[in-house]
Motif scaffolding. Sequence first.
Motif, PDB file in Angstrom:
ATOM      1  N   LEU A  31       1.074  -1.344   0.163  1.00 34.08           N
ATOM      2  CA  LEU A  31      -0.599   0.524   0.125  1.00 34.08           C
ATOM      3  C   LEU A  31       0.717   1.172   0.044  1.00 34.08           C
ATOM      4  O   LEU A  31       0.523   1.724  -0.640  1.00 34.08           O
ATOM      5  CB  LEU A  31      -0.773   0.027   1.488  1.00 34.08           C
ATOM      6  N   SER A  32       1.550   1.148   0.463  1.00 33.53           N
ATOM      7  CA  SER A  32       2.868   2.340   0.717  1.00 33.53           C
ATOM      8  C   SER A  32       3.508   2.520  -0.639  1.00 33.53           C
ATOM      9  O   SER A  32       3.468   4.051  -1.196  1.00 33.53           O
ATOM     10  CB  SER A  32       3.796   2.149   1.306  1.00 33.53           C
ATOM     11  N   GLN A  33       3.857   1.262  -1.470  1.00 34.71           N
ATOM     12  CA  GLN A  33       4.987   1.913  -2.357  1.00 34.71           C
ATOM     13  C   GLN A  33       3.091   2.370  -3.406  1.00 34.71           C
ATOM     14  O   GLN A  33       3.500   2.952  -4.360  1.00 34.71           O
ATOM     15  CB  GLN A  33       5.187   0.691  -3.709  1.00 34.71           C
ATOM     16  N   LEU A  34       2.278   1.908  -3.486  1.00 37.13           N
ATOM     17  CA  LEU A  34       1.280   2.456  -4.582  1.00 37.13           C
ATOM     18  C   LEU A  34       0.320   3.261  -4.538  1.00 37.13           C
ATOM     19  O   LEU A  34       0.529   5.234  -4.980  1.00 37.13           O
ATOM     20  CB  LEU A  34      -0.472   1.582  -4.125  1.00 37.13           C
ATOM     21  N   LEU A  35       1.169   4.091  -3.379  1.00 37.68           N
ATOM     22  CA  LEU A  35       0.048   5.411  -2.395  1.00 37.68           C
ATOM     23  C   LEU A  35       1.769   6.042  -2.129  1.00 37.68           C
ATOM     24  O   LEU A  35       1.601   7.812  -1.948  1.00 37.68           O
ATOM     25  CB  LEU A  35      -0.119   5.687  -0.913  1.00 37.68           C
ATOM     26  N   ARG A  36       2.846   5.468  -2.626  1.00 37.91           N
ATOM     27  CA  ARG A  36       3.900   6.877  -2.010  1.00 37.91           C
ATOM     28  C   ARG A  36       3.874   7.566  -0.963  1.00 37.91           C
ATOM     29  O   ARG A  36       4.572   8.606  -0.782  1.00 37.91           O
ATOM     30  CB  ARG A  36       3.960   7.662  -3.896  1.00 37.91           C
ATOM     31  N   TYR A  37       3.788   6.334  -0.021  1.00 35.89           N
ATOM     32  CA  TYR A  37       4.141   7.121   1.366  1.00 35.89           C
ATOM     33  C   TYR A  37       4.928   6.136   1.533  1.00 35.89           C
ATOM     34  O   TYR A  37       5.612   4.974   1.092  1.00 35.89           O
ATOM     35  CB  TYR A  37       2.830   6.330   2.554  1.00 35.89           C
ATOM     36  N   ASN A  38       6.153   7.192   2.778  1.00 37.76           N
ATOM     37  CA  ASN A  38       6.770   5.774   3.494  1.00 37.76           C
ATOM     38  C   ASN A  38       6.002   5.014   4.616  1.00 37.76           C
ATOM     39  O   ASN A  38       4.726   5.776   4.737  1.00 37.76           O
ATOM     40  CB  ASN A  38       7.705   6.735   4.154  1.00 37.76           C
ATOM     41  N   ARG A  39       6.375   4.752   5.183  1.00 33.67           N
ATOM     42  CA  ARG A  39       5.144   3.637   6.305  1.00 33.67           C
ATOM     43  C   ARG A  39       4.821   4.331   6.828  1.00 33.67           C
ATOM     44  O   ARG A  39       3.740   4.921   8.052  1.00 33.67           O
ATOM     45  CB  ARG A  39       5.828   2.553   7.123  1.00 33.67           C
ATOM     46  N   LEU A  40       5.506   5.590   7.776  1.00 30.24           N
ATOM     47  CA  LEU A  40       5.115   6.603   8.571  1.00 30.24           C
ATOM     48  C   LEU A  40       4.064   7.890   8.245  1.00 30.24           C
ATOM     49  O   LEU A  40       2.975   7.667   9.060  1.00 30.24           O
ATOM     50  CB  LEU A  40       6.308   7.412   8.869  1.00 30.24           C
ATOM     51  N   SER A  41       4.252   7.993   6.640  1.00 28.50           N
ATOM     52  CA  SER A  41       2.729   8.834   6.361  1.00 28.50           C
ATOM     53  C   SER A  41       1.617   7.899   6.608  1.00 28.50           C
ATOM     54  O   SER A  41       0.578   8.059   6.459  1.00 28.50           O
ATOM     55  CB  SER A  41       2.872   9.150   4.862  1.00 28.50           C
ATOM     56  N   LEU A  42       1.750   6.208   5.950  1.00 31.55           N
ATOM     57  CA  LEU A  42       1.334   5.580   5.509  1.00 31.55           C
ATOM     58  C   LEU A  42       0.058   5.522   7.404  1.00 31.55           C
ATOM     59  O   LEU A  42      -1.089   5.266   7.114  1.00 31.55           O
ATOM     60  CB  LEU A  42       1.206   4.271   5.325  1.00 31.55           C
ATOM     61  N   TYR A  43       0.200   5.371   8.340  1.00 36.02           N
ATOM     62  CA  TYR A  43       0.026   5.254   9.429  1.00 36.02           C
ATOM     63  C   TYR A  43      -0.805   6.779   9.629  1.00 36.02           C
ATOM     64  O   TYR A  43      -1.469   6.495  10.467  1.00 36.02           O
ATOM     65  CB  TYR A  43       0.419   4.969  10.691  1.00 36.02           C
TER      66      TYR A  43
END
Length: 298
Positions: A31-43
């Motif tokens: 999901l991070s890859q798809l949304l171009r987020y790092n994991r922190l931004s994902l959280y």
Amino acid sequence: MPSLIEILTQSEHFLKSKGILAARLDAELLLSQLLRYNRLSLYLHLNDNMEGHLLSQFQHMVSRRGSREPLQYIVGEVDFHGLSIAVDRNVLIPRHETEELVDIIISRFGNRPIGSILDLGTGSGAIGLALAKHFPKANVLAVDTSQNALLTAQKNAIRNRMANIRFMVSDWLENVDGIFDMIISNPPYLTDKEFENVQDEIKKFEPKCALVAKNNGLADIFKIISTTGRSLAKDGVLALETGSFQHESIASFAKNYFGKFESMDDLSGKNRFVFLQNNTKFRLPSDINDSTLPLSFN
Ligand code: GLN
């Protein structure tokens, strides 16, 4: 529209049901890859809703992982020695042990005037590119028998803006001319039996020709050892990644071609790397450290 947290939870359950151990982590990384987020931004965005077109792309990624395709092929890239290396099914996913080989080479030869390096069976180009970066004055030639692998390797040279490397189709040394200060290879070295027991991710998706070699995993290693002599500078070194039960056989075979054989372990304590040289004078006392286990011929 479902929220990211709901999607992650569903994906985790799906991946678990397919036998994926790190199901949650894999779902988050995809999901991070798809949304171009790092994991922190994902959280920080877990309560956001996901748009329909992204949701279907994500479902596709998760279903690929559910069929045991390696995460790295789905994400499409890996970090190798600080470089971003694109990977696809034409190339082996670079392993941590291979980074260790690069580390050893840099620590042992980093201060030497290395002018030319040959990477045999380059695959994604990972070893050749890492050495091109650390030896900026060296010309690196990276060869592979697979044209498709070389397309990926070339893409990786551009991706990492590396200009001191070139690529060529060659079945080991067949098309190679010239003399090299260092020849390095991570050839196929698994036995048929070892391959039977590898996880599905490897067995079903990675190129078997990059993994398995005839003659108990030794055929390609022997081919390289018996043919590199003419392409190696007088003080040059041949560095190989190998299987962990092969060093005695390699030492005994290499006796006919090289004056000096060294076996080195990987970080998990397994015999993993072999260094071959003709000229013992090339080895300075500073090269000798505790992890060096010379298997002397004499
Ligand atoms: N180390 C790899 C594995 O176990 C094998 C790599 C190789 O054959 N060069 O999957």
